[in-house]
Scaffold this motif. Structure first.
Motif, PDB file in Angstrom:
ATOM      1  N   GLU A  92       0.843  -1.212   0.000  1.00 18.04           N
ATOM      2  CA  GLU A  92       0.000   0.000   0.000  1.00 18.04           C
ATOM      3  C   GLU A  92       0.874   1.256   0.000  1.00 18.04           C
ATOM      4  OE1 GLU A  92      -3.454   0.546   0.327  1.00 18.04           O
ATOM      5  OE2 GLU A  92      -4.247  -1.447   0.767  1.00 18.04           O
ATOM      6  N   GLY A 107       3.117 -10.110   5.045  1.00 19.33           N
ATOM      7  CA  GLY A 107       1.913 -10.317   5.846  1.00 19.33           C
ATOM      8  C   GLY A 107       0.701  -9.945   5.012  1.00 19.33           C
ATOM      9  N   GLY A 165       8.036  -2.343   2.266  1.00 20.32           N
ATOM     10  CA  GLY A 165       8.759  -3.392   2.991  1.00 20.32           C
ATOM     11  C   GLY A 165       8.538  -4.788   2.434  1.00 20.32           C
ATOM     12  N   PHE A 191       2.146 -16.177   4.925  1.00 18.09           N
ATOM     13  CA  PHE A 191       1.774 -16.896   6.156  1.00 18.09           C
ATOM     14  C   PHE A 191       0.270 -17.093   6.297  1.00 18.09           C
ATOM     15  CE2 PHE A 191       5.633 -14.473   6.547  1.00 18.09           C
ATOM     16  CZ  PHE A 191       6.531 -15.472   6.877  1.00 18.09           C
ATOM     17  N   ASN A 204      -4.813   1.334  12.045  1.00 19.72           N
ATOM     18  CA  ASN A 204      -6.076   1.585  11.348  1.00 19.72           C
ATOM     19  C   ASN A 204      -6.340   0.567  10.249  1.00 19.72           C
ATOM     20  OD1 ASN A 204      -7.399   3.761  12.631  1.00 19.72           O
ATOM     21  ND2 ASN A 204      -5.736   5.091  11.964  1.00 19.72           N
ATOM     22  N   SER A 205      -5.315  -0.169   9.858  1.00 25.65           N
ATOM     23  CA  SER A 205      -5.450  -1.226   8.842  1.00 25.65           C
ATOM     24  C   SER A 205      -5.777  -2.569   9.492  1.00 25.65           C
ATOM     25  CB  SER A 205      -4.118  -1.346   8.098  1.00 25.65           C
ATOM     26  OG  SER A 205      -3.060  -1.478   9.060  1.00 25.65           O
ATOM     27  N   ALA A 241       4.092  -1.933  14.720  1.00 24.89           N
ATOM     28  CA  ALA A 241       2.941  -1.087  14.381  1.00 24.89           C
ATOM     29  C   ALA A 241       2.400  -0.326  15.590  1.00 24.89           C
ATOM     30  CB  ALA A 241       1.833  -1.965  13.784  1.00 24.89           C
ATOM     31  N   PRO A 250      -3.932   4.584  16.592  1.00 24.85           N
ATOM     32  CA  PRO A 250      -4.491   5.632  17.447  1.00 24.85           C
ATOM     33  C   PRO A 250      -4.302   5.369  18.939  1.00 24.85           C
ATOM     34  CG  PRO A 250      -6.069   4.973  15.772  1.00 24.85           C
ATOM     35  CD  PRO A 250      -4.900   4.064  15.624  1.00 24.85           C
ATOM     36  N   GLU A 266      11.680  -5.005  10.188  1.00 22.58           N
ATOM     37  CA  GLU A 266      11.132  -5.006   8.827  1.00 22.58           C
ATOM     38  C   GLU A 266      11.482  -6.271   8.047  1.00 22.58           C
ATOM     39  OE1 GLU A 266      11.265  -1.243   6.774  1.00 22.58           O
ATOM     40  OE2 GLU A 266      11.714  -0.168   8.619  1.00 22.58           O
ATOM     41  N   ARG A 318     -10.717   5.352   9.657  1.00 27.36           N
ATOM     42  CA  ARG A 318      -9.830   4.271   9.212  1.00 27.36           C
ATOM     43  C   ARG A 318      -9.692   4.247   7.690  1.00 27.36           C
ATOM     44  NH1 ARG A 318      -8.458   1.200  13.501  1.00 27.36           N
ATOM     45  NH2 ARG A 318      -9.896   1.141  15.237  1.00 27.36           N
ATOM     46  N   SER A 362      -7.103   7.222   4.636  1.00 24.63           N
ATOM     47  CA  SER A 362      -5.954   7.091   3.753  1.00 24.63           C
ATOM     48  C   SER A 362      -6.408   6.688   2.344  1.00 24.63           C
ATOM     49  CB  SER A 362      -4.999   6.058   4.341  1.00 24.63           C
ATOM     50  OG  SER A 362      -4.030   5.712   3.420  1.00 24.63           O
ATOM     51  N   HIS A 363      -7.289   5.692   2.267  1.00 23.53           N
ATOM     52  CA  HIS A 363      -7.787   5.253   0.960  1.00 23.53           C
ATOM     53  C   HIS A 363      -8.631   6.351   0.312  1.00 23.53           C
ATOM     54  CE1 HIS A 363      -7.218   0.915   2.460  1.00 23.53           C
ATOM     55  NE2 HIS A 363      -6.258   1.209   1.606  1.00 23.53           N
ATOM     56  N   HIS A 415      -1.978  10.984  14.626  1.00 27.10           N
ATOM     57  CA  HIS A 415      -2.015  10.662  16.046  1.00 27.10           C
ATOM     58  C   HIS A 415      -1.434  11.841  16.837  1.00 27.10           C
ATOM     59  CE1 HIS A 415      -2.792   6.947  14.041  1.00 27.10           C
ATOM     60  NE2 HIS A 415      -1.542   6.762  13.669  1.00 27.10           N
TER      61      HIS A 415
HETATM   62  C1  LIG Z   1      -5.314   2.310   5.485  1.00 26.82           C
HETATM   63  C2  LIG Z   1      -4.062   2.023   6.257  1.00 26.82           C
HETATM   64  C3  LIG Z   1      -3.986   2.423   7.576  1.00 26.82           C
HETATM   65  C4  LIG Z   1      -2.823   2.152   8.314  1.00 26.82           C
HETATM   66  N1  LIG Z   1      -2.782   2.550   9.612  1.00 26.82           N
HETATM   67  C5  LIG Z   1      -1.698   2.254  10.357  1.00 26.82           C
HETATM   68  C6  LIG Z   1      -1.655   2.637  11.735  1.00 26.82           C
HETATM   69  O1  LIG Z   1      -2.580   3.223  12.275  1.00 26.82           O
HETATM   70  N2  LIG Z   1      -0.533   2.319  12.425  1.00 26.82           N
HETATM   71  C7  LIG Z   1       0.522   1.645  11.849  1.00 26.82           C
HETATM   72  O2  LIG Z   1       1.501   1.359  12.530  1.00 26.82           O
HETATM   73  N3  LIG Z   1       0.502   1.302  10.547  1.00 26.82           N
HETATM   74  C8  LIG Z   1      -0.571   1.571   9.791  1.00 26.82           C
HETATM   75  N4  LIG Z   1      -0.601   1.213   8.472  1.00 26.82           N
HETATM   76  C9  LIG Z   1       0.578   0.556   7.869  1.00 26.82           C
HETATM   77  C10 LIG Z   1       0.553  -0.984   7.905  1.00 26.82           C
HETATM   78  O3  LIG Z   1      -0.768  -1.483   8.004  1.00 26.82           O
HETATM   79  C11 LIG Z   1       1.409  -1.523   9.043  1.00 26.82           C
HETATM   80  O4  LIG Z   1       2.759  -1.209   8.779  1.00 26.82           O
HETATM   81  C12 LIG Z   1       1.268  -3.023   9.281  1.00 26.82           C
HETATM   82  O5  LIG Z   1       1.970  -3.379  10.455  1.00 26.82           O
HETATM   83  C13 LIG Z   1       1.781  -3.874   8.125  1.00 26.82           C
HETATM   84  O6  LIG Z   1       1.317  -5.200   8.336  1.00 26.82           O
HETATM   85  P1  LIG Z   1       1.143  -6.211   7.109  1.00 26.82           P
HETATM   86  O7  LIG Z   1       0.739  -7.522   7.678  1.00 26.82           O
HETATM   87  O8  LIG Z   1       0.257  -5.661   6.066  1.00 26.82           O
HETATM   88  O9  LIG Z   1       2.644  -6.312   6.607  1.00 26.82           O
HETATM   89  P2  LIG Z   1       3.269  -6.230   5.145  1.00 26.82           P
HETATM   90  O10 LIG Z   1       2.947  -4.940   4.493  1.00 26.82           O
HETATM   91  O11 LIG Z   1       2.947  -7.463   4.403  1.00 26.82           O
HETATM   92  O12 LIG Z   1       4.815  -6.251   5.532  1.00 26.82           O
HETATM   93  C14 LIG Z   1       5.376  -5.228   6.295  1.00 26.82           C
HETATM   94  C15 LIG Z   1       6.808  -5.621   6.684  1.00 26.82           C
HETATM   95  O13 LIG Z   1       6.770  -6.738   7.548  1.00 26.82           O
HETATM   96  C16 LIG Z   1       7.601  -7.796   7.051  1.00 26.82           C
HETATM   97  N5  LIG Z   1       6.969  -9.046   7.491  1.00 26.82           N
HETATM   98  C17 LIG Z   1       5.696  -9.459   7.279  1.00 26.82           C
HETATM   99  N6  LIG Z   1       5.474 -10.628   7.903  1.00 26.82           N
HETATM  100  C18 LIG Z   1       6.631 -10.976   8.521  1.00 26.82           C
HETATM  101  C19 LIG Z   1       7.040 -12.073   9.319  1.00 26.82           C
HETATM  102  N7  LIG Z   1       6.225 -13.074   9.640  1.00 26.82           N
HETATM  103  N8  LIG Z   1       8.315 -12.093   9.777  1.00 26.82           N
HETATM  104  C20 LIG Z   1       9.187 -11.087   9.485  1.00 26.82           C
HETATM  105  N9  LIG Z   1       8.849 -10.034   8.731  1.00 26.82           N
HETATM  106  C21 LIG Z   1       7.590  -9.973   8.253  1.00 26.82           C
HETATM  107  C22 LIG Z   1       7.632  -7.557   5.545  1.00 26.82           C
HETATM  108  O14 LIG Z   1       8.771  -8.130   4.948  1.00 26.82           O
HETATM  109  C23 LIG Z   1       7.660  -6.044   5.495  1.00 26.82           C
HETATM  110  O15 LIG Z   1       8.971  -5.559   5.670  1.00 26.82           O
HETATM  111  C24 LIG Z   1      -1.733   1.475   7.704  1.00 26.82           C
HETATM  112  C25 LIG Z   1      -1.815   1.067   6.373  1.00 26.82           C
HETATM  113  C26 LIG Z   1      -2.961   1.338   5.656  1.00 26.82           C
HETATM  114  C27 LIG Z   1      -3.043   0.889   4.227  1.00 26.82           C
END
Ligand SMILES: Cc1cc2nc3c(=O)[nH]c(=O)nc-3n(C[C@H](O)[C@H](O)[C@H](O)COP(=O)(O)OP(=O)(O)OC[C@H]3O[C@@H](n4cnc5c(N)ncnc54)[C@H](O)[C@@H]3O)c2cc1C
Length: 468
Positions: free
Chosen positions: A34, A72, A80, A92, A135-136, A150, A153, A201, A325, A328-329, A373
């Motif tokens: 995203e 993830g 990332g 996973f 928020n995601s 992560a 809020p 990351e 929530r 962003s979109h 935040h």
């Molecule tokens: C609408 C929206 C709102 C959001 N709001 C927030 C918010 O409020 N707060 C916030 O912190 N973030 C927010 N985010 C960002 C995002 O959701 C976070 O960073 C979230 O933690 C990513 O999780 P994911 O499972 O989607 O990981 P991915 O995007 O799939 O991966 C993120 C990173 O984690 C690594 N990874 C994934 N799984 C593993 C694993 N098992 N072991 C080791 N590494 C791994 C990947 O290689 C990558 O570097 C938002 C994003 C969107 C689109």
């Protein structure tokens, strides 16, 4: 056969051919996240079902020197999970079980593919609470949350993901399986490698299981909106509110552009002259909350709010949060291009940061909606533009924003991480010696640099610091 073919052959033998996706039309779904990072289609996707399989995947990848990018929910905001060096994307979705909830110890043991919102809802059925709340939450996974540390809020009152991680099972680049941390509330044996891997990351190890801390679920929650006639009134209001001893579970800021988007969906009648909103939530004992709500609402009125609106029903609250929530979109739909920054400054400097955003907007004739935040001084500064010729202006404005954030003793990312998009800017905040130390740590964990390569560290940190 290529190194990749050799690795995949070994992986298919260990995990079964159904675990490996080679079909390009399916691989495309794992190319981006995203963020604005250019998507890269991986050469293969592997869906692991167990820690043992993850270990086998890494052993094969290590032997043949094939890059592996863990993924993830793919909701990351900095690229990332984008496989910029090709190779394998490791997912996973088949490791998505909540293995245990211990009501006595207040812990849960989970696999990395568990969707965060599902974990929250499941423990809440038992009157327990997992506070991290990006928020995601309905599309991101626990593994991704651990890898990015992560926030969200409610980090204002409850802290970020790292504060809820007691221990983790991690697979290293060569397939070694390690148990980091502990299951107990306290534990200080050896270096705190759990804390190191959280937020790394996916560059140091793959999380295959985690023991997370839970707390009792707050009995009740109330949400209010304080409407202000100017953005410059908001930072002092937050500062004063907190110095008066109020402890909301979150304080979110919405600027006028964000309000324009939220207004039709929020279900509350927001005064027309509103230019900034603080969305404040209180939680705790049901019997005390009405009193706290009144005191906090009065304080916000005294601090200059035009009006303080209270979400009266859970339906109103849910609608309000759903639109927050989705912000962003929703913003992404406003222009052809959107770049979202995630800077943090000390809370006392938030007014300076908001002023900087306004100046950058005026000077560059750019639309820069800002929300986030506020209680943490962590704002999402969004750059929207249609004309490709504006990209240079955006790049300049981003650089100036970052320079100002560093001047204010802030940091470039509060929760999204560095990934691909922010890597070029890392040397603005960190010295060469600090970057070098982290790269040496990376070398120890991942000597062949096959684990999520191309992330965090810029190629030209030395040039940036004038050492070439
Ligand atoms: C609408 C929206 C709102 C959001 N709001 C927030 C918010 O409020 N707060 C916030 O912190 N973030 C927010 N985010 C960002 C995002 O959701 C976070 O960073 C979230 O933690 C990513 O999780 P994911 O499972 O989607 O990981 P991915 O995007 O799939 O991966 C993120 C990173 O984690 C690594 N990874 C994934 N799984 C593993 C694993 N098992 N072991 C080791 N590494 C791994 C990947 O290689 C990558 O570097 C938002 C994003 C969107 C689109």
């Amino acid at each position: 056969m290529s190194p990749l073919d050799n690795a995949l052959l070994a992986i298919e033998r260990a995990c079964g051919s159904g675990s490996v996706i080679r079909d390009e039309s399916l691989r495309e779904g794992y190319a981006g996240d995203e963020s604005e990072t250019t998507p890269c289609i991986p050469e293969a996707v592997v869906r692991a079902s167990s820690t043992e399989e993850v270990s086998q995947v890494m052993r094969a990848a290590f032997e043949h020197g094939v890059p592996v990018t863990p993924r993830g929910g793919g909701t990351g905001r900095v690229g990332g999970a984008v496989p910029v060096r090709g190779g394998i994307v490791l997912t996973f979705e088949r490791m998505a079980s909540i293995k245990h909830i211990d009501r006595n110890e207040l812990t849960t043991r989970v696999q990395p593919g568990v969707i965060t919102g599902e974990l929250k809802r499941t423990v809440e059925e038992d009157l327990l609470y997992y506070p991290p709340d990006p928020n995601s939450r309905d599309s991101c996974a626990i593994g991704g949350n651990l890898a990015t540390n992560a926030g969200g809020p409610r980090a204002f009152k409850y802290g970020v993901t790292r504060e809820y991680v007691l221990g983790m099972e991690v697979v290293l680049a060569d397939g070694t399986v390690l148990q980091l941390g502990h299951e107990t509330k306290k534990g200080v044996t050896g270096y705190d490698l759990t804390a190191l891997v959280v937020g790394s990351e996916g560059t140091l190890g793959i999380v295959t299981e985690a023991t997370l801390r839970l707390i009792p679920k707050p009995e009740a929650t109330v949400t209010l909106l304080a409407c202000f006639s100017g953005l410059d009134e908001v930072a002092p209001a937050v500062q004063t509110l907190l110095s008066q001893g109020h402890v909301p579970s979150c304080i979110e800021l919405l600027d006028s552009e964000a309000i324009r988007i939220v207004r039709p969906e929020a279900g509350l009648t927001i005064p027309d002259e509103t230019k900034a909103i603080l969305l404040v939530e209180l939680d705790g004992e049901a019997g005390r909350l009405d009193g706290d709500l009144e005191v906090c609402g009065n304080a916000l009125t005294d601090l200059g709010a035009l009006e303080v609106l209270v979400a009266q029903t859970s339906g109103e609250r849910d609608r309000l949060w759903a639109s927050r929530r989705e912000l962003s979109h929703s913003l992404r739909r406003q222009a052809k291009n959107k770049l979202s920054e995630d800077v943090v400054v000390p809370r006392t400097k938030m007014a300076d940061l908001l002023r900087t955003c306004a100046e950058l907007s005026d000077e560059n004739e750019l639309v820069i909606p800002t929300y986030g935040h506020a209680g943490d001084g962590n704002l999402h500064v969004n750059f929207l533009w249609d004309d490709p010729d504006q990209k240079r202006k955006v790049d300049d404005a981003v650089k100036r924003l970052f320079e100002r954030v560093i001047e204010l003793r802030g940091t470039l990312s509060g929760e999204h991480g560095i990934g691909v998009l922010k890597a070029p800017y890392l040397p603005m905040e960190q010295s060469l010696a600090l970057i070098d130390l982290q790269q040496r740590i990376k070398d120890v964990f991942d000597p062949k640099h096959i684990l999520n390569p191309g992330k965090i560290f810029p190629a030209d940190a030395k040039r940036f610091h004038g050492v070439c």
